[in-house]
Design a protein around this motif. Structure first.
Motif, PDB file in Angstrom:
ATOM      1  N   HIS A 157       1.512  -1.329   4.570  1.00  0.00           N
ATOM      2  CA  HIS A 157       1.272  -0.472   3.501  1.00  0.00           C
ATOM      3  C   HIS A 157      -0.169  -0.501   2.618  1.00  0.00           C
ATOM      4  O   HIS A 157      -0.436  -1.621   2.376  1.00  0.00           O
ATOM      5  CB  HIS A 157       2.325  -0.489   2.495  1.00  0.00           C
ATOM      6  CG  HIS A 157       2.392   0.791   1.586  1.00  0.00           C
ATOM      7  ND1 HIS A 157       1.752   1.042   0.496  1.00  0.00           N
ATOM      8  CD2 HIS A 157       3.457   1.605   1.469  1.00  0.00           C
ATOM      9  CE1 HIS A 157       2.011   2.350  -0.030  1.00  0.00           C
ATOM     10  NE2 HIS A 157       2.977   2.679   0.272  1.00  0.00           N
ATOM     11  N   GLN A 186      -1.128   0.356  -0.159  1.00  0.00           N
ATOM     12  CA  GLN A 186      -1.152  -0.399  -1.434  1.00  0.00           C
ATOM     13  C   GLN A 186      -0.658  -1.855  -1.557  1.00  0.00           C
ATOM     14  O   GLN A 186      -0.392  -2.274  -2.884  1.00  0.00           O
ATOM     15  CB  GLN A 186      -0.289   0.828  -2.319  1.00  0.00           C
ATOM     16  CG  GLN A 186      -1.007   1.997  -2.416  1.00  0.00           C
ATOM     17  CD  GLN A 186      -0.153   2.868  -3.222  1.00  0.00           C
ATOM     18  OE1 GLN A 186       1.073   3.242  -2.906  1.00  0.00           O
ATOM     19  NE2 GLN A 186      -0.627   3.456  -4.338  1.00  0.00           N
ATOM     20  N   VAL A 231      -7.442  -0.369  -4.916  1.00  0.00           N
ATOM     21  CA  VAL A 231      -6.503   0.073  -3.563  1.00  0.00           C
ATOM     22  C   VAL A 231      -5.110  -0.395  -3.990  1.00  0.00           C
ATOM     23  O   VAL A 231      -4.132   0.336  -3.631  1.00  0.00           O
ATOM     24  CB  VAL A 231      -7.204  -0.364  -2.388  1.00  0.00           C
ATOM     25  CG1 VAL A 231      -6.379   0.186  -1.244  1.00  0.00           C
ATOM     26  CG2 VAL A 231      -8.630   0.345  -2.127  1.00  0.00           C
ATOM     27  N   HIS A 232      -5.068  -1.630  -4.353  1.00  0.00           N
ATOM     28  CA  HIS A 232      -3.786  -2.517  -4.247  1.00  0.00           C
ATOM     29  C   HIS A 232      -2.886  -2.248  -5.525  1.00  0.00           C
ATOM     30  O   HIS A 232      -3.567  -2.247  -6.646  1.00  0.00           O
ATOM     31  CB  HIS A 232      -3.946  -3.918  -4.092  1.00  0.00           C
ATOM     32  CG  HIS A 232      -4.594  -4.095  -2.440  1.00  0.00           C
ATOM     33  ND1 HIS A 232      -5.763  -4.858  -2.272  1.00  0.00           N
ATOM     34  CD2 HIS A 232      -4.385  -3.444  -1.330  1.00  0.00           C
ATOM     35  CE1 HIS A 232      -6.070  -5.010  -0.909  1.00  0.00           C
ATOM     36  NE2 HIS A 232      -5.162  -4.117  -0.263  1.00  0.00           N
ATOM     37  N   ARG A 233      -1.508  -2.308  -5.308  1.00  0.00           N
ATOM     38  CA  ARG A 233      -0.615  -1.872  -6.573  1.00  0.00           C
ATOM     39  C   ARG A 233      -0.020  -3.282  -6.761  1.00  0.00           C
ATOM     40  O   ARG A 233       0.505  -3.747  -7.857  1.00  0.00           O
ATOM     41  CB  ARG A 233       0.305  -1.116  -6.333  1.00  0.00           C
ATOM     42  CG  ARG A 233      -0.511   0.639  -6.558  1.00  0.00           C
ATOM     43  CD  ARG A 233      -0.955   0.854  -7.683  1.00  0.00           C
ATOM     44  NE  ARG A 233       0.231   0.849  -8.674  1.00  0.00           N
ATOM     45  CZ  ARG A 233       1.118   1.829  -8.782  1.00  0.00           C
ATOM     46  NH1 ARG A 233       0.967   3.135  -8.107  1.00  0.00           N
ATOM     47  NH2 ARG A 233       2.068   1.768  -9.770  1.00  0.00           N
ATOM     48  N   LEU A 270       5.369   2.727  -5.131  1.00  0.00           N
ATOM     49  CA  LEU A 270       4.257   2.882  -4.087  1.00  0.00           C
ATOM     50  C   LEU A 270       4.631   4.276  -3.666  1.00  0.00           C
ATOM     51  O   LEU A 270       5.620   4.748  -3.605  1.00  0.00           O
ATOM     52  CB  LEU A 270       4.283   1.789  -3.208  1.00  0.00           C
ATOM     53  CG  LEU A 270       4.321   0.397  -3.397  1.00  0.00           C
ATOM     54  CD1 LEU A 270       4.155  -0.575  -2.452  1.00  0.00           C
ATOM     55  CD2 LEU A 270       2.769   0.062  -4.379  1.00  0.00           C
ATOM     56  N   GLN A 271       3.437   4.632  -2.907  1.00  0.00           N
ATOM     57  CA  GLN A 271       3.428   6.038  -2.281  1.00  0.00           C
ATOM     58  C   GLN A 271       4.142   5.727  -0.933  1.00  0.00           C
ATOM     59  O   GLN A 271       4.311   4.791  -0.443  1.00  0.00           O
ATOM     60  CB  GLN A 271       2.100   6.642  -1.773  1.00  0.00           C
ATOM     61  CG  GLN A 271       1.107   6.712  -3.028  1.00  0.00           C
ATOM     62  CD  GLN A 271      -0.191   6.926  -2.627  1.00  0.00           C
ATOM     63  OE1 GLN A 271      -0.717   6.827  -1.613  1.00  0.00           O
ATOM     64  NE2 GLN A 271      -1.176   7.264  -3.514  1.00  0.00           N
TER      65      GLN A 271
END
Length: 282
Positions: free
Chosen positions: A26, A28, A63-65, A180-181
């Motif tokens: 993923h 994210q 970019v990252h969650r 997350l998406q």
């Protein structure tokens, strides 16, 4: 500075390696450079400092969650769970936890194979199921420290059977939990860290005992090591005898020993336990 972590905290022999590698796709999610950091449970790693821990990610806040790792050691025992939750709570960041389970008898049987081939389970112990293996399948007990410290809303409970048979749906459930998406994950038919990877009589295990190679391996991302492990984890011609299968009496003994914990797992954590070979019906 990483401010959001997702920890796959267990359970051992329940697909944590596969789950970690699938989720690492993923965009994210930032996966740790080594799957099992053990930071919050291993005293030596904890003493390396939070800065060292954060260095295990290539974190991009644009970019990252969330930062992902998977350390089943975090729920290995009551003492390690208590230690890990206490240390996690001391970090100024948000944590979410994923716990994946499988049929407890299958889990115990898998652990028996691993222990036999690694040498910590003696042939004589295959006649009786060691208490430590029973404890390793007491899922409710493993979850209690985390539920008490962080609340049940911080926990996502998964079953390995769902990951195997409905992987996209299972991983989408994780995405929803982590906010997350949606993502279309690939190569979900691949099983990571298969049974033979822990045998002592394989080329992989023999190479891993060489100190110089072991040190160099820490610098290699897990996705490359996992591929090499799969190639080198077939046993040689002089393989040990197979572990004796569980007898019906052993199965009944395990079922009876686990019954109170499984009842709590259903009642307190809402887990559907009736697909498992647990010895009684709804």
């Amino acid at each position: 500075m990483i401010n959001h972590y997702t920890l796959i905290i267990g359970s051992q022999k329940c697909g944590t390696t596969s789950l970690f590698n699938y989720l690492a796709q993923h965009p994210q999610i930032a996966p740790s450079s080594r799957k099992e950091t053990n930071f919050f449970a291993n005293d030596e790693d904890w003493e390396r400092s939070l800065a060292w821990y954060q260095s295990l990610w290539q974190w991009d806040p644009e970019v990252h969650r969330t930062a992902l790792e998977a350390s089943p050691l975090y729920t290995f025992s009551q003492s390690t769970s208590a230690k890990a939750t206490r240390r996690i709570a001391s970090v100024d960041a948000q944590f979410k936890f994923i716990f994946i389970m499988r049929d407890p008898i299958e889990k115990i049987d898998s652990a028996r194979y691993q222990g036999y081939y690694q040498g910590w389970l003696k042939p004589s112990e295959t006649d009786e199921v060691p208490p430590r293996l029973i404890e390793s399948a007491q899922y409710a007990k493993q979850l209690d420290e985390y539920a008490q410290q962080f609340g049940k809303d911080s926990l996502l409970l998964l079953r390995l059977s769902v990951l195997k048979h409905e992987p996209q749906a299972c991983l989408q459930q994780v995405c929803n939990f982590l906010e997350l998406q949606p993502h279309q994950f690939a190569a979900l038919e691949k099983i990571h860290n298969a049974r033979n990877s822990y045998r002592e009589d394989t080329p992989w295990r023999k190479l891993s005992q060489i100190s110089l190679l072991k040190s160099a391996a820490d610098l290699v991302p897990d996705r490359y090591k996992n591929h090499l492990r799969q190639l080198l984890s077939q046993p040689g011609r002089s393989k040990k005898d197979e572990v004796p299968a569980l007898t019906e009496a052993q199965r009944r003994s395990i079922q009876q020993a686990l019954r109170p914990d499984l009842q709590r797992l259903r009642q307190e954590y809402g887990v559907d336990i009736f697909e498992w070979d647990i010895g009684w019906s709804e």
